[in-house]
Motif scaffolding. Sequence first.
Motif, PDB file in Angstrom:
ATOM      1  N   LEU A 109      -2.608   3.187   3.021  1.00 16.45           N
ATOM      2  CA  LEU A 109      -4.019   3.194   2.616  1.00 16.45           C
ATOM      3  C   LEU A 109      -4.222   3.891   1.272  1.00 16.45           C
ATOM      4  CD1 LEU A 109      -5.858   3.963   5.977  1.00 16.45           C
ATOM      5  CD2 LEU A 109      -5.629   1.771   4.812  1.00 16.45           C
ATOM      6  N   GLY A 110      -3.195   4.566   0.784  1.00 11.78           N
ATOM      7  CA  GLY A 110      -3.289   5.233  -0.510  1.00 11.78           C
ATOM      8  C   GLY A 110      -3.794   6.654  -0.433  1.00 11.78           C
ATOM      9  N   ILE A 111      -3.812   7.214   0.753  1.00 11.60           N
ATOM     10  CA  ILE A 111      -4.290   8.585   0.927  1.00 11.60           C
ATOM     11  C   ILE A 111      -3.077   9.500   1.049  1.00 11.60           C
ATOM     12  CG2 ILE A 111      -5.595  10.143   2.410  1.00 11.60           C
ATOM     13  CD1 ILE A 111      -7.233   7.657   3.262  1.00 11.60           C
ATOM     14  N   GLU A 112      -2.968  10.446   0.128  1.00 14.52           N
ATOM     15  CA  GLU A 112      -1.854  11.390   0.146  1.00 14.52           C
ATOM     16  C   GLU A 112      -2.381  12.790  -0.095  1.00 14.52           C
ATOM     17  OE1 GLU A 112       1.550  10.422  -2.176  1.00 14.52           O
ATOM     18  OE2 GLU A 112       1.391   8.287  -1.721  1.00 14.52           O
ATOM     19  N   ALA A 113      -1.600  13.771   0.302  1.00 16.47           N
ATOM     20  CA  ALA A 113      -2.004  15.165   0.133  1.00 16.47           C
ATOM     21  C   ALA A 113      -2.078  15.504  -1.353  1.00 16.47           C
ATOM     22  CB  ALA A 113      -1.015  16.085   0.821  1.00 16.47           C
ATOM     23  N   LYS A 114      -3.044  16.331  -1.685  1.00 17.55           N
ATOM     24  CA  LYS A 114      -3.196  16.767  -3.066  1.00 17.55           C
ATOM     25  C   LYS A 114      -2.109  17.787  -3.362  1.00 17.55           C
ATOM     26  CE  LYS A 114      -6.470  18.949  -6.171  1.00 17.55           C
ATOM     27  NZ  LYS A 114      -7.793  19.594  -6.279  1.00 17.55           N
ATOM     28  N   LYS A 115      -1.427  17.588  -4.457  1.00 14.79           N
ATOM     29  CA  LYS A 115      -0.374  18.513  -4.848  1.00 14.79           C
ATOM     30  C   LYS A 115      -0.986  19.592  -5.719  1.00 14.79           C
ATOM     31  CE  LYS A 115       3.287  15.139  -4.474  1.00 14.79           C
ATOM     32  NZ  LYS A 115       2.528  14.147  -3.765  1.00 14.79           N
ATOM     33  N   LYS A 116      -0.972  20.804  -5.210  1.00 18.12           N
ATOM     34  CA  LYS A 116      -1.585  21.925  -5.901  1.00 18.12           C
ATOM     35  C   LYS A 116      -0.557  22.548  -6.840  1.00 18.12           C
ATOM     36  CE  LYS A 116      -4.184  26.100  -4.988  1.00 18.12           C
ATOM     37  NZ  LYS A 116      -4.661  27.018  -3.962  1.00 18.12           N
ATOM     38  N   ARG A 117      -0.926  22.709  -8.063  1.00 17.21           N
ATOM     39  CA  ARG A 117      -0.036  23.298  -9.053  1.00 17.21           C
ATOM     40  C   ARG A 117      -0.451  24.742  -9.282  1.00 17.21           C
ATOM     41  NH1 ARG A 117       1.049  21.201 -15.177  1.00 17.21           N
ATOM     42  NH2 ARG A 117       2.565  22.800 -15.686  1.00 17.21           N
ATOM     43  N   ASN A 157       2.203   8.906   9.022  1.00 18.59           N
ATOM     44  CA  ASN A 157       2.464   9.174   7.606  1.00 18.59           C
ATOM     45  C   ASN A 157       2.407   7.881   6.790  1.00 18.59           C
ATOM     46  OD1 ASN A 157       3.399  10.425   5.176  1.00 18.59           O
ATOM     47  ND2 ASN A 157       5.463   9.759   5.694  1.00 18.59           N
ATOM     48  N   TYR A 158       3.115   6.862   7.228  1.00 15.66           N
ATOM     49  CA  TYR A 158       3.139   5.606   6.467  1.00 15.66           C
ATOM     50  C   TYR A 158       1.809   4.855   6.555  1.00 15.66           C
ATOM     51  CZ  TYR A 158       8.016   6.521   5.716  1.00 15.66           C
ATOM     52  OH  TYR A 158       9.182   7.109   5.333  1.00 15.66           O
ATOM     53  N   PHE A 159       1.067   5.076   7.622  1.00 16.62           N
ATOM     54  CA  PHE A 159      -0.271   4.486   7.730  1.00 16.62           C
ATOM     55  C   PHE A 159      -1.154   5.019   6.599  1.00 16.62           C
ATOM     56  CE2 PHE A 159      -4.649   4.978   9.291  1.00 16.62           C
ATOM     57  CZ  PHE A 159      -4.979   3.649   9.496  1.00 16.62           C
ATOM     58  N   ARG A 210       6.563   0.146  -4.018  1.00 17.38           N
ATOM     59  CA  ARG A 210       6.407   1.296  -3.128  1.00 17.38           C
ATOM     60  C   ARG A 210       5.453   0.967  -1.981  1.00 17.38           C
ATOM     61  NH1 ARG A 210       3.959   7.217  -4.369  1.00 17.38           N
ATOM     62  NH2 ARG A 210       4.515   8.098  -2.382  1.00 17.38           N
ATOM     63  N   LYS A 211       4.386   0.239  -2.285  1.00 19.15           N
ATOM     64  CA  LYS A 211       3.413  -0.114  -1.258  1.00 19.15           C
ATOM     65  C   LYS A 211       4.042  -1.063  -0.238  1.00 19.15           C
ATOM     66  CE  LYS A 211      -1.386  -0.634  -0.690  1.00 19.15           C
ATOM     67  NZ  LYS A 211      -2.461   0.145  -1.184  1.00 19.15           N
ATOM     68  N   ASN A 212       4.874  -2.009  -0.711  1.00 19.50           N
ATOM     69  CA  ASN A 212       5.551  -2.924   0.208  1.00 19.50           C
ATOM     70  C   ASN A 212       6.527  -2.172   1.094  1.00 19.50           C
ATOM     71  OD1 ASN A 212       4.182  -5.145  -0.739  1.00 19.50           O
ATOM     72  ND2 ASN A 212       5.762  -5.696  -2.219  1.00 19.50           N
ATOM     73  N   LYS A 213       7.217  -1.185   0.515  1.00 16.15           N
ATOM     74  CA  LYS A 213       8.166  -0.383   1.286  1.00 16.15           C
ATOM     75  C   LYS A 213       7.423   0.428   2.346  1.00 16.15           C
ATOM     76  CE  LYS A 213      12.203   2.461   0.399  1.00 16.15           C
ATOM     77  NZ  LYS A 213      12.971   3.191  -0.600  1.00 16.15           N
ATOM     78  N   SER A 214       6.273   1.000   1.971  1.00 14.53           N
ATOM     79  CA  SER A 214       5.460   1.754   2.924  1.00 14.53           C
ATOM     80  C   SER A 214       4.946   0.846   4.033  1.00 14.53           C
ATOM     81  CB  SER A 214       4.265   2.400   2.229  1.00 14.53           C
ATOM     82  OG  SER A 214       4.624   3.587   1.608  1.00 14.53           O
ATOM     83  N   LEU A 215       4.540  -0.345   3.687  1.00 16.62           N
ATOM     84  CA  LEU A 215       4.043  -1.281   4.691  1.00 16.62           C
ATOM     85  C   LEU A 215       5.148  -1.669   5.669  1.00 16.62           C
ATOM     86  CD1 LEU A 215       1.696  -2.981   5.737  1.00 16.62           C
ATOM     87  CD2 LEU A 215       2.412  -4.796   4.180  1.00 16.62           C
ATOM     88  N   PHE A 216       6.354  -1.900   5.166  1.00 16.80           N
ATOM     89  CA  PHE A 216       7.476  -2.237   6.043  1.00 16.80           C
ATOM     90  C   PHE A 216       7.767  -1.083   7.000  1.00 16.80           C
ATOM     91  CE2 PHE A 216      12.038  -1.942   6.913  1.00 16.80           C
ATOM     92  CZ  PHE A 216      12.184  -3.104   7.677  1.00 16.80           C
ATOM     93  N   LYS A 217       7.801   0.146   6.463  1.00 20.49           N
ATOM     94  CA  LYS A 217       8.069   1.304   7.314  1.00 20.49           C
ATOM     95  C   LYS A 217       6.936   1.535   8.303  1.00 20.49           C
ATOM     96  CE  LYS A 217      11.221   3.756   4.272  1.00 20.49           C
ATOM     97  NZ  LYS A 217      11.507   4.999   3.562  1.00 20.49           N
TER      98      LYS A 217
END
Length: 97
Positions: free
Chosen positions: A68-76, A62-64, A3-10
């Motif tokens: 870096l591993g920063i994503e929105a917190k998913k609130k349940r 978004n892909y940047f 997934r990280k490689n795919k994100s880096l390519f995008k």
Amino acid sequence: MPRKNKSLFKLLFYGAITVTLYAGLFLNEPIVKSLCARGGLYALFPVVTAFIFSFAHGNFTNYFWQTLGIEAKKKRVELTEHDRAVERKEIRTQLRA
């Protein structure tokens, strides 16, 4: 890791598109200005250009952050019986002339 490689390519793909768009815009500034100033259907040119830039730059950003591993917190959120919508009887007053 895939997934990280795919994100880096995008990230690199949309980054290259963004850089190309900005370079094309600034290198062809007189042409772009004349197209925007014509009026009529040419008035759509700045709008379409803004959408294209927004799409490319937004995906790059978004892909940047994903790379870096920063994503929105998913609130349940769990609804209780008290929080659920209650059906209410519709009250209509009669119209008067």
